[in-house]
Design a protein around this motif. Sequence first.
Motif, short mmCIF file in Angstrom:
data_model
loop_
_atom_site.label_atom_id
_atom_site.label_comp_id
_atom_site.label_asym_id
_atom_site.label_seq_id
_atom_site.Cartn_x
_atom_site.Cartn_y
_atom_site.Cartn_z
N TYR A 1 27.97 35.64 20.38
CA TYR A 1 28.48 36.03 19.18
C TYR A 1 27.24 35.42 18.41
O TYR A 1 27.04 34.34 18.07
CB TYR A 1 29.99 35.46 18.52
N HIS B 1 29.60 26.57 7.65
CA HIS B 1 30.12 27.92 8.23
C HIS B 1 30.48 27.71 9.61
O HIS B 1 31.67 28.23 9.96
CB HIS B 1 28.99 29.01 7.97
N HIS B 2 29.81 27.19 10.51
CA HIS B 2 30.26 27.08 11.86
C HIS B 2 31.37 26.09 12.11
O HIS B 2 32.41 26.17 13.07
CB HIS B 2 28.89 26.80 12.70
N CYS C 1 26.05 35.49 14.17
CA CYS C 1 26.08 35.65 12.78
C CYS C 1 25.24 36.79 12.18
O CYS C 1 24.02 36.55 12.30
CB CYS C 1 26.14 34.55 11.85
N GLU D 1 34.38 27.92 10.97
CA GLU D 1 34.66 29.00 12.28
C GLU D 1 35.72 27.87 13.21
O GLU D 1 36.83 28.70 13.73
CB GLU D 1 33.57 29.58 12.79
N CYS E 1 34.16 35.70 11.03
CA CYS E 1 33.19 35.78 12.19
C CYS E 1 34.46 35.25 13.11
O CYS E 1 34.29 35.69 14.28
CB CYS E 1 32.18 34.47 12.12
ZN LIG Z 1 29.13 33.68 11.13
#
Ligand SMILES: [Zn+2]
Length: 470
Positions: free
Chosen positions: A31, A239-240, A33, A243, A214
């Motif tokens: 995956y 961000h991660h 981004c 997630e 995501c």
């Molecule tokens: Zn992302």
Amino acid sequence: MIHVKPIKFYDTKSGSLRLFEPVTPGVATIYSCGPTVYNYAHIGNFRNFVFVDVLRRTLRLFGYNIKHVRNITDIDDKIIRKAVEENTTVQAIAAQFESAFFQDCDYLRLQKVEYNPRATEHIVDMIDLVKVLIEKGYTYERDGSVYYKIGRFENYGKLSHIDLSSVRSGARVDSDEYLKEDARDFVLWKGRREHEPYWPAPFGEGRPGWHLECSAMSRHYLGPTFDIHTGAEDLIFPHHENEIAQSEAANGVEYVRYWLHCAFLNMKDQKMSKSLGNIITARKLREDGIDGLAVRYFLLSVHYRKPLAFSMEAIESARTAVNRLQTFYSRIASAAASQSKRQEQDSADPLTRIRSDWYDALGDDLNTAKALGVLFEMLREYNTRMDMDRVDSVLAGELLSFLDEADSILDVMRPDSEDELSSKIDDMIVKRQAARLARDFREADRIRDELSQMGIVLEDTREGVRWRKI
Ligand SMILES: [Zn+2]
């Protein structure tokens, strides 16, 4: 038995090089981004996308099947702001810059990715994920928005290794301008605001937060645990990290096995970024007539975790390097096509070692800089041998097949890219079928001959015509 070559990656989470062992043997799930489509992507963004391209091509060359998702963020504060500025709709802005992004990908010969989901096409998956988080007690509601309560998630910070006690309550760590209990908390679902797009949801009308997109789309396509997650290094936090918090809290299993992050592209000593106003878009370079292959080569010429600085001189020397490789490739190709007589086997022929050095370099966390060094060593070595007439057509054929393997990753030596080549072949097969149906066997044979000159053999099977390269 599945045969794959060993490959190691530097995993941000463990902070170490680890041998790649996917969830399903022989299959790599990835995956990445993707772009937020509110403007033209700059070549700093494309350093990251070229790295991802090298990653997927290498895994393929090493024997893996690939299942790769790269999302399109088509709903976001920045897109909404841009639509207001331009006095148009969010959809119009997103459509315009999504198509610009794919044109830029073609310019840099990025392979097509298996799945390119748009966030707005997966709102249902996002709502489902928020519902689970609400049920499990990871959220709170404030003023119509739903927030993630970081304090509830024990492993927060394990990816970025940052000390979160230093993040003061009230400080802004996220760009979302909403009310939070704790500065570290982030918004999952933004309550409906006037003049903004919104979707119905059991917890109130609104739109998804960026982090949620995501987690929901990767779960939809790749399941709760997948192999590799990529992004530029500025996405590690928050961000991660967010997630992970969403996905692991909702799914109860490890989210990602290997986290790969690409370093920035610098302008002099600064990071290239829109906020610093020092960006150069891929579009601008193309409009200025700069060859996309030189830009591609420049971006992959340095290991993805090392600093790389942009300059027109660097692009110029990349152009020279690409020219040298292309000249060498065609020299080898014509030697392979010639009927030169068989030379005596040279026991000191270095091809076997060169080939294995090339694979070792890529298998070592995608060290493209080292792999290119190996290729130029090959170029010098065999140019000398050809000057001395020591390369016969059989050896040249072996050299050519290795160069094709190398170029399945670099994609700068052959006039047509891998993708262009396969669509060209598919077109020719369709034309040949049409000629046969029209009983124009001369034309059908002519196309078959042309394909065979390209090294393509056709096979008639029950499922239709297949082709393979010899
Ligand atoms: Zn992302």
